[in-house]
Scaffold this motif. Structure first.
Motif, PDB file in Angstrom:
ATOM      1  N   ASP A   1     -14.511  35.430  32.347  1.00  0.00           N
ATOM      2  CA  ASP A   1     -13.148  35.863  32.039  1.00  0.00           C
ATOM      3  C   ASP A   1     -12.786  35.783  30.564  1.00  0.00           C
ATOM      4  OD1 ASP A   1     -12.667  36.325  34.775  1.00  0.00           O
ATOM      5  OD2 ASP A   1     -12.214  34.191  35.067  1.00  0.00           O
ATOM      6  N   VAL A   2     -13.728  35.471  29.685  1.00  0.00           N
ATOM      7  CA  VAL A   2     -13.432  35.346  28.258  1.00  0.00           C
ATOM      8  C   VAL A   2     -13.002  36.698  27.687  1.00  0.00           C
ATOM      9  CG1 VAL A   2     -15.756  35.821  27.358  1.00  0.00           C
ATOM     10  CG2 VAL A   2     -14.223  34.274  26.115  1.00  0.00           C
ATOM     11  N   ASP A   3     -12.115  36.662  26.725  1.00  0.00           N
ATOM     12  CA  ASP A   3     -11.740  37.865  25.984  1.00  0.00           C
ATOM     13  C   ASP A   3     -12.870  38.112  24.975  1.00  0.00           C
ATOM     14  OD1 ASP A   3     -10.766  39.573  23.934  1.00  0.00           O
ATOM     15  OD2 ASP A   3      -8.697  39.017  24.398  1.00  0.00           O
ATOM     16  N   MET A   4     -13.679  39.136  25.235  1.00  0.00           N
ATOM     17  CA  MET A   4     -14.883  39.370  24.434  1.00  0.00           C
ATOM     18  C   MET A   4     -14.554  39.684  22.977  1.00  0.00           C
ATOM     19  SD  MET A   4     -17.162  41.331  27.265  1.00  0.00           S
ATOM     20  CE  MET A   4     -18.660  41.388  26.298  1.00  0.00           C
ATOM     21  N   ALA A   5     -13.482  40.406  22.738  1.00  0.00           N
ATOM     22  CA  ALA A   5     -13.099  40.711  21.357  1.00  0.00           C
ATOM     23  C   ALA A   5     -12.687  39.442  20.621  1.00  0.00           C
ATOM     24  CB  ALA A   5     -11.970  41.737  21.336  1.00  0.00           C
TER      25      ALA A   5
ATOM     26  N   THR B   1     -15.864  37.150  19.859  1.00  0.00           N
ATOM     27  CA  THR B   1     -16.709  37.660  18.774  1.00  0.00           C
ATOM     28  C   THR B   1     -15.985  37.572  17.436  1.00  0.00           C
ATOM     29  OG1 THR B   1     -16.076  39.936  19.291  1.00  0.00           O
ATOM     30  CG2 THR B   1     -18.137  39.149  20.227  1.00  0.00           C
ATOM     31  N   PHE B   2     -14.668  37.793  17.424  1.00  0.00           N
ATOM     32  CA  PHE B   2     -13.896  37.632  16.190  1.00  0.00           C
ATOM     33  C   PHE B   2     -13.952  36.191  15.705  1.00  0.00           C
ATOM     34  CE2 PHE B   2      -9.864  36.645  14.033  1.00  0.00           C
ATOM     35  CZ  PHE B   2      -9.984  37.493  12.940  1.00  0.00           C
ATOM     36  N   ARG B   3     -13.755  35.246  16.623  1.00  0.00           N
ATOM     37  CA  ARG B   3     -13.786  33.825  16.255  1.00  0.00           C
ATOM     38  C   ARG B   3     -15.170  33.432  15.751  1.00  0.00           C
ATOM     39  NH1 ARG B   3     -10.452  29.382  17.535  1.00  0.00           N
ATOM     40  NH2 ARG B   3      -8.936  31.050  17.738  1.00  0.00           N
ATOM     41  N   MET B   4     -16.207  33.980  16.378  1.00  0.00           N
ATOM     42  CA  MET B   4     -17.568  33.672  15.939  1.00  0.00           C
ATOM     43  C   MET B   4     -17.803  34.182  14.516  1.00  0.00           C
ATOM     44  SD  MET B   4     -19.723  34.399  19.439  1.00  0.00           S
ATOM     45  CE  MET B   4     -21.343  33.996  18.736  1.00  0.00           C
TER      46      MET B   4
END
Length: 135
Positions: free
Chosen positions: A102-106, A109-112
């Motif tokens: 259920d993670v918000d993929m955007a 990846t932005f946080r990463m």
């Protein structure tokens, strides 16, 4: 260089549904891990992530035009119970983060990418010397 970068990895876990994070060297050695990952498990995952990244680069031309070698950006693996994201974290290092389905993929990846910017500064900055030490 022997910095403890583990505390920085915990910022990736501020995204809802993010679970674990590790920093891996290109040769598969664990460089840092978030709090919730045991050392033995993190070592095993680090070796696997290095191999996964290598495999991903090997098949890069599968998605490019003939004669063109696309640049690897990230590897994403989906499981019944979640995702594993793998991105470059600078020269010879990779950041891997696991998350629930259920993670918000955007958002993850932005946080990463933000974290990679911070890690890059930490990995390339020379250690500070204390001013009160006399030679």
């Amino acid at each position: 260089m022997n910095y403890d970068l583990s505390w920085m990895l915990d910022s990736a876990l501020e995204v809802p549904e993010a679970q674990h994070a590790i920093l891996v060297s290109a040769d598969g050695l664990l460089m840092a891990r978030s709090k919730g990952v045991g050392r033995d498990h993190a070592d095993t995952v680090a070796a696997a992530m290095s191999g996964m990244q290598s495999l991903s680069r090997t098949v890069a031309d599968f998605c490019g035009s003939p004669g063109e070698r696309p640049q690897w950006r990230q590897t994403l693996v989906e499981f019944d119970h979640g995702w594993v994201f793998l991105i470059s974290a600078g020269e010879g290092a990779y950041l891997a983060v696991s998350a629930s389905p259920d993670v918000d993929m955007a958002e993850i990846t932005f946080r990463m990418q933000q974290l990679v910017g911070q890690l890059g500064k930490a990995l390339t900055s020379p250690p500070r010397e204390r001013a009160d030490i006399q030679p």
